[in-house]
Design an enzyme around this catalytic site. Structure first.
Site, PDB file in Angstrom:
ATOM      1  N   HIS A 146       0.801  -1.227   0.000  1.00  0.00           N
ATOM      2  CA  HIS A 146       0.000   0.000   0.000  1.00  0.00           C
ATOM      3  C   HIS A 146       0.832   1.274   0.000  1.00  0.00           C
ATOM      4  O   HIS A 146       0.277   2.362  -0.185  1.00  0.00           O
ATOM      5  CB  HIS A 146      -0.982  -0.013   1.176  1.00  0.00           C
ATOM      6  CG  HIS A 146      -2.322   0.558   0.825  1.00  0.00           C
ATOM      7  ND1 HIS A 146      -3.448   0.356   1.585  1.00  0.00           N
ATOM      8  CD2 HIS A 146      -2.719   1.343  -0.227  1.00  0.00           C
ATOM      9  CE1 HIS A 146      -4.480   0.988   1.025  1.00  0.00           C
ATOM     10  NE2 HIS A 146      -4.054   1.593  -0.073  1.00  0.00           N
ATOM     11  N   ASP A 156      -9.954  -0.536   3.616  1.00  0.00           N
ATOM     12  CA  ASP A 156      -8.745  -1.041   4.274  1.00  0.00           C
ATOM     13  C   ASP A 156      -9.084  -1.337   5.733  1.00  0.00           C
ATOM     14  O   ASP A 156      -9.933  -0.665   6.324  1.00  0.00           O
ATOM     15  CB  ASP A 156      -7.674   0.069   4.195  1.00  0.00           C
ATOM     16  CG  ASP A 156      -6.250  -0.419   4.462  1.00  0.00           C
ATOM     17  OD1 ASP A 156      -6.074  -1.431   5.158  1.00  0.00           O
ATOM     18  OD2 ASP A 156      -5.311   0.263   3.995  1.00  0.00           O
ATOM     19  N   HIS A 181      -6.874  -0.736   7.827  1.00  0.00           N
ATOM     20  CA  HIS A 181      -5.980   0.249   8.447  1.00  0.00           C
ATOM     21  C   HIS A 181      -6.102   1.609   7.756  1.00  0.00           C
ATOM     22  O   HIS A 181      -6.288   1.653   6.529  1.00  0.00           O
ATOM     23  CB  HIS A 181      -4.520  -0.206   8.309  1.00  0.00           C
ATOM     24  CG  HIS A 181      -4.271  -1.629   8.686  1.00  0.00           C
ATOM     25  ND1 HIS A 181      -4.350  -2.665   7.767  1.00  0.00           N
ATOM     26  CD2 HIS A 181      -3.953  -2.198   9.877  1.00  0.00           C
ATOM     27  CE1 HIS A 181      -4.084  -3.813   8.381  1.00  0.00           C
ATOM     28  NE2 HIS A 181      -3.851  -3.566   9.665  1.00  0.00           N
ATOM     29  N   ASP A 241      -3.599   3.724   7.458  1.00  0.00           N
ATOM     30  CA  ASP A 241      -2.289   4.040   6.854  1.00  0.00           C
ATOM     31  C   ASP A 241      -1.982   5.528   6.976  1.00  0.00           C
ATOM     32  O   ASP A 241      -1.560   6.187   6.017  1.00  0.00           O
ATOM     33  CB  ASP A 241      -2.244   3.572   5.386  1.00  0.00           C
ATOM     34  CG  ASP A 241      -2.361   2.055   5.272  1.00  0.00           C
ATOM     35  OD1 ASP A 241      -2.189   1.368   6.300  1.00  0.00           O
ATOM     36  OD2 ASP A 241      -2.621   1.564   4.167  1.00  0.00           O
ATOM     37  N   HIS A 256       4.244   1.049   4.285  1.00  0.00           N
ATOM     38  CA  HIS A 256       2.867   0.903   3.772  1.00  0.00           C
ATOM     39  C   HIS A 256       1.870   1.486   4.767  1.00  0.00           C
ATOM     40  O   HIS A 256       0.682   1.559   4.453  1.00  0.00           O
ATOM     41  CB  HIS A 256       2.526  -0.546   3.394  1.00  0.00           C
ATOM     42  CG  HIS A 256       2.464  -1.515   4.535  1.00  0.00           C
ATOM     43  ND1 HIS A 256       1.926  -2.777   4.420  1.00  0.00           N
ATOM     44  CD2 HIS A 256       2.886  -1.414   5.822  1.00  0.00           C
ATOM     45  CE1 HIS A 256       2.004  -3.396   5.584  1.00  0.00           C
ATOM     46  NE2 HIS A 256       2.587  -2.601   6.437  1.00  0.00           N
ATOM     47  N   ASP A 268      -7.351  -2.250  -0.370  1.00  0.00           N
ATOM     48  CA  ASP A 268      -6.353  -3.084   0.305  1.00  0.00           C
ATOM     49  C   ASP A 268      -6.991  -4.467   0.519  1.00  0.00           C
ATOM     50  O   ASP A 268      -8.138  -4.554   0.983  1.00  0.00           O
ATOM     51  CB  ASP A 268      -6.017  -2.414   1.654  1.00  0.00           C
ATOM     52  CG  ASP A 268      -4.896  -3.096   2.422  1.00  0.00           C
ATOM     53  OD1 ASP A 268      -4.868  -4.342   2.465  1.00  0.00           O
ATOM     54  OD2 ASP A 268      -4.078  -2.372   3.025  1.00  0.00           O
ATOM     55  N   ASP A 283      -6.697  -6.496   2.767  1.00  0.00           N
ATOM     56  CA  ASP A 283      -7.127  -6.773   4.143  1.00  0.00           C
ATOM     57  C   ASP A 283      -8.434  -6.076   4.511  1.00  0.00           C
ATOM     58  O   ASP A 283      -8.944  -6.247   5.620  1.00  0.00           O
ATOM     59  CB  ASP A 283      -6.012  -6.498   5.156  1.00  0.00           C
ATOM     60  CG  ASP A 283      -5.674  -5.034   5.332  1.00  0.00           C
ATOM     61  OD1 ASP A 283      -6.537  -4.172   5.169  1.00  0.00           O
ATOM     62  OD2 ASP A 283      -4.495  -4.751   5.655  1.00  0.00           O
ATOM     63  N   GLU A 286      -1.611  -4.887  -1.696  1.00  0.00           N
ATOM     64  CA  GLU A 286      -1.307  -5.794  -0.579  1.00  0.00           C
ATOM     65  C   GLU A 286      -1.568  -7.261  -0.907  1.00  0.00           C
ATOM     66  O   GLU A 286      -1.513  -8.108  -0.009  1.00  0.00           O
ATOM     67  CB  GLU A 286      -2.025  -5.394   0.718  1.00  0.00           C
ATOM     68  CG  GLU A 286      -1.575  -4.040   1.279  1.00  0.00           C
ATOM     69  CD  GLU A 286      -0.205  -4.053   1.961  1.00  0.00           C
ATOM     70  OE1 GLU A 286       0.266  -5.150   2.335  1.00  0.00           O
ATOM     71  OE2 GLU A 286       0.394  -2.967   2.091  1.00  0.00           O
TER      72      GLU A 286
HETATM   73 MG    MG Z   1      -4.375  -2.738   5.521  1.00  0.00          MG
HETATM   74 MG    MG Z   2      -3.378  -0.416   3.651  1.00  0.00          MG
END
Ligand code: MG
Ligand code: MG
Length: 309
Positions: free
Chosen positions: A99, A126, A128, A130, A143, A229, A231, A274
């Site tokens: 990412h 995502d 996260h 980030d 990332h 992403d 995830d 990712e």
């Molecule tokens: Mg992530």
């Molecule tokens: Mg990410």
């Protein structure tokens, strides 16, 4: 931009993570049929192949945790230029890679939007945000910083390429968050970013939450960058990622988001990031990402062939 042309850009970036494998992402997306999927929907596909990063001088940072700073700064410079140029020709679809590449795609597309006199919105899918800065990252994996860079948060000057057009945090929507560090949490609140964590998704449904955001994009006649992403998705359906977090989006939630994005007609660039094929289960995650991309680009559920896994 020509809406019927997709510019596929391979970005085999893996230095932003703590493990190897994301550099195989672009090959896995191609093996899973990203090109034919887009062509079958009527798009002209220009595949630029895989890029390599501009070499930048190594520079140490006071935060000793940071790794691969010169490499990620180099990728940011390369991708910003490539996405900026591709945005005038069609819709850039960047195949990651980790990412950290979004530092380049967001800044490149933001520059294009500013030159075209358009307001750029970002949908960030995502687990996260980030949103670490170079000072606040504890893992040192870059990332975790691209959104902070693209928003123009302090501390990147001299380390990353100069940012011509920072994003407006009021035009960013994050969905699917479920792993947020304290420094990021504070920043999300301070910046007033629209955040829909998984609890909000559970309580309201992705359709309601996304419709509010897309209505806002339409009211302001904006264009939209989508950063997906792996995830964001539940690890049960998308195991091919190094940062699995339980409780992610389901197959139907993810497809609904993509179908609504297609219906809104405002998506002008896409990151697929990712994917780590080394961790995948016989290409399952890569194929899911290709199917989601096809939904985003106009395939409807009724067109889905029946097949066994
Ligand atoms: Mg992530
Ligand atoms: Mg990410």
């Amino acid at each position: 931009m020509n809406r019927k042309t997709c510019i596929v850009i391979g970005a085999p970036v893996q230095d932003g993570t703590g493990r190897l494998g994301c550099d195989m992402g672009p090959s896995a997306f191609r093996a899973a049929g990203i090109g034919p999927a887009l062509q079958s929907l009527g798009y002209q596909v220009l595949d630029r192949g895989n890029l390599s990063a501009t070499a930048r001088p190594a520079r140490s940072h006071p935060n000793p945790a940071i790794r691969s700073l010169a490499e990620i700064a180099g990728w940011t410079e390369t991708l910003a230029a490539e996405v900026h140029e591709a945005s005038t020709l069609g819709m850039p679809i960047v195949l990651g890679g980790d990412h950290s590449l979004a530092a380049g795609t967001l800044s490149g597309h933001a520059r294009h939007a500013a030159e075209a006199g358009r307001k750029l919105f970002v949908l960030w899918l995502d687990a996260h945000p980030d949103l670490h800065t170079l000072e606040s990252t504890e893992s040192g994996n870059l990332h975790g910083v691209p959104m902070a860079y693209a928003l123009g948060l302090p501390g990147f000057s001299g380390y990353f390429p100069p940012l011509s057009t920072p994003l407006d945090p009021a035009r960013v929507c994050m969905m699917g968050l479920r792993s947020v560090d304290p420094a990021e949490r504070r920043r999300l609140v301070e910046l007033g970013i629209r955040v829909h964590d998984m609890r909000a998704v559970d309580e309201n449904g992705v359709g309601t939450l996304l419709r509010d955001f897309l209505d806002e994009v339409a009211r302001q006649d904006g264009i939209l960058h989508v950063s997906l992403d792996v995830d964001f998705l539940d690890p049960d359906i998308a195991p091919g990622v190094g940062t699995t977090v339980p409780g992610g989006a389901t197959f139907r939630e993810a497809h609904l988001i993509m179908e609504m994005l297609h219906d809104c007609g405002r998506v002008t660039s896409l990151d697929l990031v990712e994917l780590n094929p080394f961790l995948d289960d016989r290409g399952r995650t890569a194929r899911l990402l290709v199917d989601l991309t096809a939904s985003l680009m106009g395939r409807s559920v009724l067109d889905r062939p029946t097949r066994s896994f």
